[in-house]
Scaffold this motif. Sequence first.
Motif, PDB file in Angstrom:
ATOM      1  N   SER A 337      35.059  64.516 -24.091  1.00  0.00           N
ATOM      2  CA  SER A 337      34.602  63.127 -24.066  1.00  0.00           C
ATOM      3  C   SER A 337      35.787  62.187 -23.866  1.00  0.00           C
ATOM      4  N   ILE A 338      36.860  62.432 -24.611  1.00  0.00           N
ATOM      5  CA  ILE A 338      38.054  61.605 -24.460  1.00  0.00           C
ATOM      6  C   ILE A 338      38.654  61.784 -23.073  1.00  0.00           C
ATOM      7  N   THR A 339      38.605  63.029 -22.560  1.00  0.00           N
ATOM      8  CA  THR A 339      39.106  63.304 -21.213  1.00  0.00           C
ATOM      9  C   THR A 339      38.391  62.426 -20.186  1.00  0.00           C
ATOM     10  N   LYS A 340      37.083  62.366 -20.312  1.00  0.00           N
ATOM     11  CA  LYS A 340      36.306  61.559 -19.364  1.00  0.00           C
ATOM     12  C   LYS A 340      36.691  60.084 -19.457  1.00  0.00           C
ATOM     13  N   HIS A 341      36.776  59.575 -20.680  1.00  0.00           N
ATOM     14  CA  HIS A 341      37.120  58.159 -20.850  1.00  0.00           C
ATOM     15  C   HIS A 341      38.512  57.847 -20.292  1.00  0.00           C
ATOM     16  N   LEU A 342      39.462  58.721 -20.560  1.00  0.00           N
ATOM     17  CA  LEU A 342      40.827  58.450 -20.129  1.00  0.00           C
ATOM     18  C   LEU A 342      40.992  58.633 -18.627  1.00  0.00           C
ATOM     19  N   ARG A 343      40.235  59.563 -18.025  1.00  0.00           N
ATOM     20  CA  ARG A 343      40.264  59.672 -16.569  1.00  0.00           C
ATOM     21  C   ARG A 343      39.761  58.375 -15.939  1.00  0.00           C
ATOM     22  N   GLN A 344      38.696  57.849 -16.498  1.00  0.00           N
ATOM     23  CA  GLN A 344      38.137  56.610 -15.972  1.00  0.00           C
ATOM     24  C   GLN A 344      39.083  55.438 -16.175  1.00  0.00           C
ATOM     25  N   ALA A 345      39.915  55.535 -17.221  1.00  0.00           N
ATOM     26  CA  ALA A 345      40.858  54.451 -17.509  1.00  0.00           C
ATOM     27  C   ALA A 345      42.121  54.562 -16.667  1.00  0.00           C
ATOM     28  N   ASP A 346      42.259  55.644 -15.879  1.00  0.00           N
ATOM     29  CA  ASP A 346      43.412  55.849 -15.017  1.00  0.00           C
ATOM     30  C   ASP A 346      44.712  55.835 -15.818  1.00  0.00           C
TER      31      ASP A 346
END
Length: 962
Positions: A337-346
């Motif tokens: 979940s954190i991976t997804k959020h941080l990928r989206q945050a670039d």
Amino acid sequence: FPPGSPYQPVIEALGNYPQKKFYNVSKLGGAKYDTLPYSIRVLFESSIRNCDGFLVKETDAMNILDWKTKQNNVEVPFCPARVVLQDFTGIPAMVDFAAMREAVRNAGGDPMKVNPACPTDLTVDHSLQIDFSKCAIQNAPNPGGGDSQKPMAKLSPLKAQPRKLPCRGQTGCKGPCSAGDSSRNSGQFSAQIENTPILCPFHLQPVPEPETVLKNQEMEFGRNRERLQFFKWSSKVFKNISIIPPETGMAHQVNLEYVSRVVFEVKDFLYPDSVVGTDSHTTMVNGLGILGWGVGGIETEAVMLGMPVTLTLPEVVGCELTGTASPLATSIDIVLSITKHLRQADVAGKFVEFFGSGVSQLSVADRTTIANMCPEYGAILSFFPVDNVTLKHLKHTGFDKAKLEVMEAYLKAVKLFRNDESSSREPEYSQVVQISLSSIIPYVSGPKRSQDRVAVNNMKSDFQACLNEKSGVKGFQIAVEKQNDIVPVQYEGNEYKLSHGCIVIAAVISCTNNCNPSVMLAAGLLAKKAVEAGLVVKPYIRTSLSPGSGMVTHYLSSSGVLPYLSKLGFEVVGYGCSTCVGNTAPLPEAIRNAIKQGDIIACGVLSGTKNFEGRICDCVRANYLASPPLVVAYAIAGTVRIDFETEPLGTGFNGKSIYLRDIWPTRRELHTVEEECVISSMFKELKEKMEKGNKRWNLLEAPESTLFPWDLKSTYIRCPSFFDKLAKEPVSPQPIENAHVLLYLGDSVTTDHISPAGSIARSSAAAKYLTNKGLTPREFNSYGARRGNDAVMTRGTFANIKLLNKFIGKPAPKTIHFPSGQTLDVFEAAELYQKEGIPVIILAGRKYGLGSSRDWAAKGPFLLGVKAVLAESYEKVHKSQLIGIGIAPLQFLPGENPSILGLTGREQFSILFPPELSPGMTLDIKTSTGKVFSVIALFENDMEITLYKYGGSLNFVARRFL
């Protein structure tokens, strides 16, 4: 530390511990320091402590203090407290140190002075291959070389012991223990592995380790014996280095469990622990509040030589965690979940730092799991500052109470301790990403990329969608009329039916989860309940359990769940990188044929970090990352096309349907087992056993001489020629006269194009060399395994079949030797040029040296005789590596390139260097056709110029010992 540092006045005694000294860096910056992210404060302290006016300057320290305005605008040096190596990247570094000793002796110096300047831990963990699974010999490929059927008894003094009968002392005992006799199964053998006691679940008596581990250990020591003997010699003669032997654990896991200090103390001087390593999962230690990340071989070797790594002062993304995760959500769910959020945050190329009320809800095991995944979302590192949770964890893992008190006092004195209860404001960040843990539900990730998450309750429908979608990042494009095809297959006397979504590989891998007892124990408890309910795993599914360290096996065994995992086929196969890096054994031939015959989309489920298509197994096209208990659950179900809410996993005793909810362990169960099993005595005992090593390693013979006795017949270990011109005084940069162009390359040439990697092709120059040494193709092994042999690695440089040399006009590892007009392998042409005394250069386009940092992407060209690279632009890290090995990086003037200048690459080039170089100066190049043009010498500072004048960092440091 550097004498005469300008910052010595801020050295203070530590409160109630007046004998302890430290740099009180918090006094230097005042309010500005208080707003720095914790990770930047660690960089700042390092710059203050190591400031010598040359490698680290006062301006560097002030730039870090001014992080808010200087981020992304300046480069700063960083001197980590220690280095962590794994064997693939560690062996060329140690070979270089051995060669340096030889060169220093030959130049009249004292070779015993040649030792790593920075504390270094080298873990031999990348040699493991799964040749055996479920106690049966698999017909696995043998990249280690040699005949896999040769008897291994001579390679190891550890003798196998007869396997015991199943215990008869209590009804239902299915596992072997000492209560039985050895009158049956006389052909089976096992051995007790000292780090991993296994207990009979009914009698709690020690039983032999499954023969799977023994056989894989035999193979590992057999195929890698020569390299292991070199490591053993290194451990005896070099100071400041510790070699962690095979079968102890992975580099990042040992780094976390065993060698982490959190706070260094050297002669009563305190400073923060920090680390760089050659493994991408070095970042795991950031979960303990230790700043660390993965770098290339040349960077780590430079740090070992006492030099800093250089990085652009990074942006720091603050990740605010709030709330509490669902009881059903595991650490993997939180990580993805954190991976997804941080990928989206670039966050690519940035530091991530965690704060907020949710942080204290995460155990250190959870934090290290999250930190370990940061390479998957592109961050340099993910940092959790030390807090009360960290101190409590360290107390349980055996840290001395007095040491913990000093640690806490020091971290608070320099404001590196995070306290939720404190009224102090949070640091200022480049940006803030908010994540509510309460919103996290169980997910898996796949079928081809780790960032493609699928909610478990949507798995069945999502896989169906993947069958329908066009071939791409998720789709498989299976015709509708074929989506329900069933292929019958005979296996071990029974008929099974394979269909799209069938599970054929299920691996509980240590890579992400080994540090977290809760997820591993959840898998074990689920297995226990499944066995007790009468559930089984189909025998053709390739199951395995690679725990990562003896500690993991220890608590699985102590909690009584390991035999149940084994009952379902999840036997311990060894300790090291395995399925995740494609080291699994092939599937049974009948299963492979059925998959290919029916064009079946077969699936693998694993608890690792990487699942790229074809990486795990070439005939398994769909691979999902999942938590360990879900790996076991899917293995039992045998398919990913299942809705756990409405469909049973299988049929248990008395024909009863068993659902996932019936066997899923509750958080209370997990907490109880953790309290009883994961205790400080385990860490203490395992640390003692790690220090003792294992029997094979302890009995392995190795020389003890100051200089390594090079074996001229060796194809693994060879003295490189980096120091052939070592002299007490450096010479001025020599002109490059009448150089031919070895390669004329285009844009975006990557380090993968340059550096030797993967298997050794039978038609390659390296293969010819090994064949001439009497080896068969089966014995070639890989370039990674032969990184200690510069003759192999040099021949593998520019050997990539996708290399596009403009002289050739098509992808091929070939070039033209212009004096003769022959088209040859790159190495063969370079060898001819060297015999003729003709220097060579490389012409390239834009972004030369893209990709991962690879030491041999610079070392290889150097040994090919390349004196300079002339490109339109460079990947910055690779440019620095060229300088570090002694190759001049030259750049065309803006707007110019070979085509505009009318260069064909067939000319000869002459480059004259002035007696004194300066950063960014312009040089003139004259060609054999009479053309003269200017280029920029990409030396950015005095240190780079000094390194180039000395012939690179290796020679620069070697001269210190003369």
